[in-house]
Design a protein around this motif. Structure first.
Motif, PDB file in Angstrom:
ATOM      1  N   ILE A  99      16.226 -16.633  56.417  1.00 60.47           N
ATOM      2  CA  ILE A  99      15.544 -15.895  55.350  1.00 60.47           C
ATOM      3  C   ILE A  99      16.303 -14.614  55.034  1.00 60.47           C
ATOM      4  O   ILE A  99      16.570 -14.297  53.881  1.00 60.47           O
ATOM      5  N   GLU A 100      16.663 -13.923  56.080  1.00 61.63           N
ATOM      6  CA  GLU A 100      17.344 -12.647  55.905  1.00 61.63           C
ATOM      7  C   GLU A 100      18.639 -12.836  55.120  1.00 61.63           C
ATOM      8  O   GLU A 100      18.929 -12.098  54.179  1.00 61.63           O
ATOM      9  N   ALA A 101      19.404 -13.828  55.525  1.00 62.06           N
ATOM     10  CA  ALA A 101      20.693 -14.058  54.872  1.00 62.06           C
ATOM     11  C   ALA A 101      20.509 -14.348  53.388  1.00 62.06           C
ATOM     12  O   ALA A 101      21.212 -13.797  52.530  1.00 62.06           O
ATOM     13  N   GLU A 102      19.539 -15.180  53.087  1.00 64.58           N
ATOM     14  CA  GLU A 102      19.331 -15.578  51.698  1.00 64.58           C
ATOM     15  C   GLU A 102      18.792 -14.413  50.865  1.00 64.58           C
ATOM     16  O   GLU A 102      19.223 -14.190  49.737  1.00 64.58           O
ATOM     17  N   VAL A 103      17.874 -13.682  51.424  1.00 59.05           N
ATOM     18  CA  VAL A 103      17.295 -12.537  50.712  1.00 59.05           C
ATOM     19  C   VAL A 103      18.379 -11.511  50.403  1.00 59.05           C
ATOM     20  O   VAL A 103      18.487 -11.013  49.293  1.00 59.05           O
ATOM     21  N   ARG A 104      19.184 -11.236  51.382  1.00 53.00           N
ATOM     22  CA  ARG A 104      20.233 -10.244  51.199  1.00 53.00           C
ATOM     23  C   ARG A 104      21.250 -10.706  50.173  1.00 53.00           C
ATOM     24  O   ARG A 104      21.682  -9.944  49.326  1.00 53.00           O
ATOM     25  N   LYS A 147      15.867 -20.879  53.641  1.00 56.52           N
ATOM     26  CA  LYS A 147      16.589 -20.691  52.396  1.00 56.52           C
ATOM     27  C   LYS A 147      15.733 -21.098  51.203  1.00 56.52           C
ATOM     28  O   LYS A 147      15.639 -20.385  50.206  1.00 56.52           O
ATOM     29  N   LEU A 148      15.122 -22.240  51.340  1.00 50.35           N
ATOM     30  CA  LEU A 148      14.295 -22.766  50.258  1.00 50.35           C
ATOM     31  C   LEU A 148      13.129 -21.826  49.953  1.00 50.35           C
ATOM     32  O   LEU A 148      12.789 -21.580  48.790  1.00 50.35           O
ATOM     33  N   SER A 149      12.535 -21.299  50.988  1.00 56.66           N
ATOM     34  CA  SER A 149      11.367 -20.452  50.763  1.00 56.66           C
ATOM     35  C   SER A 149      11.759 -19.207  49.980  1.00 56.66           C
ATOM     36  O   SER A 149      11.014 -18.758  49.103  1.00 56.66           O
ATOM     37  N   VAL A 150      12.927 -18.675  50.273  1.00 58.93           N
ATOM     38  CA  VAL A 150      13.396 -17.500  49.529  1.00 58.93           C
ATOM     39  C   VAL A 150      13.696 -17.876  48.083  1.00 58.93           C
ATOM     40  O   VAL A 150      13.311 -17.178  47.146  1.00 58.93           O
ATOM     41  N   GLU A 208      23.924 -16.210  59.498  1.00 59.30           N
ATOM     42  CA  GLU A 208      22.669 -16.873  59.804  1.00 59.30           C
ATOM     43  C   GLU A 208      22.401 -16.972  61.290  1.00 59.30           C
ATOM     44  O   GLU A 208      21.280 -17.064  61.728  1.00 59.30           O
ATOM     45  N   ASN A 209      23.488 -16.940  62.054  1.00 59.37           N
ATOM     46  CA  ASN A 209      23.307 -17.085  63.483  1.00 59.37           C
ATOM     47  C   ASN A 209      22.981 -15.769  64.173  1.00 59.37           C
ATOM     48  O   ASN A 209      22.641 -15.728  65.332  1.00 59.37           O
ATOM     49  N   MET A 210      23.143 -14.710  63.421  1.00 65.08           N
ATOM     50  CA  MET A 210      23.034 -13.375  64.020  1.00 65.08           C
ATOM     51  C   MET A 210      21.675 -13.166  64.675  1.00 65.08           C
ATOM     52  O   MET A 210      21.579 -12.923  65.859  1.00 65.08           O
ATOM     53  N   ILE A 211      20.656 -13.246  63.870  1.00 61.19           N
ATOM     54  CA  ILE A 211      19.325 -12.987  64.405  1.00 61.19           C
ATOM     55  C   ILE A 211      18.907 -14.125  65.330  1.00 61.19           C
ATOM     56  O   ILE A 211      18.170 -13.939  66.278  1.00 61.19           O
ATOM     57  N   ALA A 212      19.411 -15.314  65.034  1.00 54.14           N
ATOM     58  CA  ALA A 212      19.045 -16.464  65.848  1.00 54.14           C
ATOM     59  C   ALA A 212      19.631 -16.381  67.253  1.00 54.14           C
ATOM     60  O   ALA A 212      19.109 -16.983  68.172  1.00 54.14           O
ATOM     61  N   ASP A 213      20.699 -15.649  67.421  1.00 55.29           N
ATOM     62  CA  ASP A 213      21.290 -15.476  68.733  1.00 55.29           C
ATOM     63  C   ASP A 213      20.235 -14.867  69.662  1.00 55.29           C
ATOM     64  O   ASP A 213      19.660 -13.831  69.369  1.00 55.29           O
ATOM     65  N   ILE A 230      16.158  -4.302  58.394  1.00 59.78           N
ATOM     66  CA  ILE A 230      17.353  -4.808  59.049  1.00 59.78           C
ATOM     67  C   ILE A 230      18.482  -4.910  58.045  1.00 59.78           C
ATOM     68  O   ILE A 230      18.305  -5.437  56.944  1.00 59.78           O
ATOM     69  N   TYR A 231      19.625  -4.390  58.415  1.00 60.43           N
ATOM     70  CA  TYR A 231      20.783  -4.476  57.540  1.00 60.43           C
ATOM     71  C   TYR A 231      21.909  -5.180  58.265  1.00 60.43           C
ATOM     72  O   TYR A 231      22.354  -4.732  59.314  1.00 60.43           O
ATOM     73  N   THR A 232      22.361  -6.275  57.719  1.00 62.00           N
ATOM     74  CA  THR A 232      23.542  -6.920  58.279  1.00 62.00           C
ATOM     75  C   THR A 232      24.503  -7.207  57.149  1.00 62.00           C
ATOM     76  O   THR A 232      24.103  -7.591  56.063  1.00 62.00           O
ATOM     77  N   ALA A 233      25.746  -6.983  57.402  1.00 62.95           N
ATOM     78  CA  ALA A 233      26.765  -7.281  56.405  1.00 62.95           C
ATOM     79  C   ALA A 233      28.115  -7.205  57.082  1.00 62.95           C
ATOM     80  O   ALA A 233      28.243  -6.623  58.166  1.00 62.95           O
TER      81      ALA A 233
END
Lengths: 338, 338
Positions: A90-95, A302-305, B75-80, B103-106
DNA sequence: ACATAGACCTTATGCGCAAAAGGTAATTTA
DNA sequence: TAAATTACCTTTTGCGCATAAGGTCTATGT
């Protein structure tokens, strides 16, 4: 902090002109001025103040991600591989789409609601929300919402509902267990309100279709904290003697249990077969690797976003009720008997 | 949306009076009025608009959590599991204290910086930040910061730096391996800039103290994505023939590797001993269970929030450089040889 | 020559809130 | 009894931004 006014003053312009350049409304500003403004913005690395923008536009560019969770699970919530993966997606897609997320977890839905309202979030993703709570949210929050794994009742279907074909997943898993000769199957679920209820129904259906019947005693409800509690684990261990297979509603439960049981001399799958649900990283690294039901968590997030941002931009979602496919993944934790 | 003005108008009062009641400045308002206001606030479930409040008070009640990460790891970041646990602990503590996290990731630190500034966050927690990036952040962001696992140089020590006694952890692990008869040890690290460099130093020191020497070829740098790539894993597998032990800088690497190797006929620990770092859930559920270095991730997260909020409230932190203890956890992934 | 239309600006307003400053009575003090 | 204090209000201002509503000047058409 550098503001639009600062920039405007330095250039001898009005804030409106600077604002127009920032928003690319360059048709109303001369080429020369655009260049001057852009140069200065660059030089001072101007960054807009979102709070101020949010006030005037009545939109915050925040997507709220809310999950209700009990006090004793607070810290483990995000750490749970399933939630972690979902949240990460979710985070990745939102960002990637220029929005921000704010995570709200609490055991009291009203606290979540208060936070959501206080931030004026543009849209909400509700994870694993139960019916009563959803009704509360709906009564106060009027913007777009997407439900994940939430099994909201039909009448609230004006909100996108994303989940799995849970019934089918459970049906296939049970069928597989039956094919392998198992009939003494315990079903381990979180509760009987949400997703797990549908999974249980799928399990029941498969049992019936194969001429078996389910009994209430074979349904084991996992209360929060049980998987970290010696005494509860022991209880489950003792129950295990009556069964040839444990069918769990999550990989986490299956793995924690496998771990405990094998530490206490129960051989898996020789003494007891075990299945999970989700196909986390965990299910692949344990030995024996876990037979489970795969779902595409990343796709789910991803879909939800995608759907939510679509709704925010006022396009009707292509579907209101999305059931993502599941897939039986056969590994080594189930033994053929008989 | 219900505003202070709405409330005031309904009561025939000014917004100031309502605001005073909300902020508990009841000494300036009559008992009777307080009661009237409170009743209405309750009735309409008034929730303040944080954006507006943020504008006037120049504080947002947001704690930013920033971690730089490469595109292919998004995508794996938070999942780790490690990040998940850390983030969960931070989130719980921040929420318990009435703040919010963003949360900010980039992969580009400037993007992170822009987001932090745009939200006017009150304080920042930087996870695994490297030196150059930190310098950039420091030059633009002037509010309190706490670094986690970041090994910032001495001159920037005006910021709280929370981490482990990494050198000691690696030293003890290496000593243990040496005691078990291992001398051909490969060291698998993420990079040589941050935490892993210090761990490597600890490893080197232990080797030297035991009359062994380290060679450059024994240091294997894990590039992003390698653990998910067949070809890279194969490479590492081939290298494994030269060693009796793999010492990994994270449980994740150790577990992924164990998984791959044992699938390809390498028996652990009989053919190759393996150690991790962190003591995640993963390290407990794999078989053989992983010998690793334990750290208290929850404590790390909690402490960082405590210190940061302290600084925001302008109390000097009790310590600027916090090294949390580590503990060697011996399980079954190391074999005694010789 | 005069209206019209654009090009390119600025002024004014308000989002919701907090807080400084300013009232006006009633009550106390010397 | 006048001055000072207190209790309890309101008016005003401004945070940073976006935007509606106004300006002014030049180019164009008739």
């Amino acid at each position: 902090m550098v503001t639009i006014k600062n920039m405007a003053d330095m250039l001898g312009l009005s804030t409106t002109t600077v604002s127009n350049v920032i928003h690319g409304k360059t048709s109303e500003v001369s080429q020369k001025t655009v260049a001057r403004v852009e140069k200065l913005l660059e030089e001072y690395d101007y960054v807009p103040n979102i709070s101020a923008r949010s006030l005037t536009q009545n939109c915050s560019r925040i997507i709220g991600v809310a999950m209700k969770c009990r006090k004793d699970k607070y810290e483990n919530m995000i750490a749970d591989p399933f939630f972690g993966e979902l949240l990460g997606a979710i985070e990745a897609e939102v960002r990637a789409r220029g929005y921000y997320i704010m995570i709200y977890t609490a055991d009291d839905i009203r606290e979540i609601l208060r936070n959501v309202l206080t931030w004026n979030v543009d849209g909400l993703i509700l994870i694993g929300m139960l019916h009563d709570d959803f009704v509360q949210v709906k009564s106060r929050y009027k913007k777009p919402m997407v439900l994940i794994d939430s099994y909201a009742p039909r009448e609230v279907m004006k909100y996108v509902n994303i989940g799995l074909d849970d019934e089918r997943g459970a049906y296939e898993m049970t069928s597989y267990l039956l094919e392998q000769g198992h009939t003494a199957i315990a079903f381990l679920a979180d509760n009987m309100e949400g997703v797990d209820y549908v999974r249980y129904k799928g399990h029941q259906k498969a049992m019936e279709d194969h001429g078996q019947r389910t009994q209430e005693k074979d349904l084991i409800i996992i209360r929060p904290g049980m998987m970290e509690q010696e005494s509860s684990l022991r209880e489950i261990w003792e129950m295990s003697k009556d069964y040839t297979a444990f069918m769990c509603c999550s990989d986490y439960y299956a793995v924690m249990l496998m771990n405990y049981l094998s530490d206490h001399g129960v051989r898996i799958p020789e003494d007891l077969s075990m299945t999970g649900f989700d196909d986390n990283l965990m299910s692949r690294i344990v030995r024996p690797a876990l037979t489970t039901v795969r779902q595409d968590v990343t796709q789910k997030g991803k879909l939800s976003v995608e759907y939510l941002l679509g709704m925010i931009q006022e396009t009707e979602p292509p579907e209101w009720n999305v059931r993502l496919p599941v897939e039986l993944v056969i590994r080594g934790s189930v033994r053929k008997i008989g």
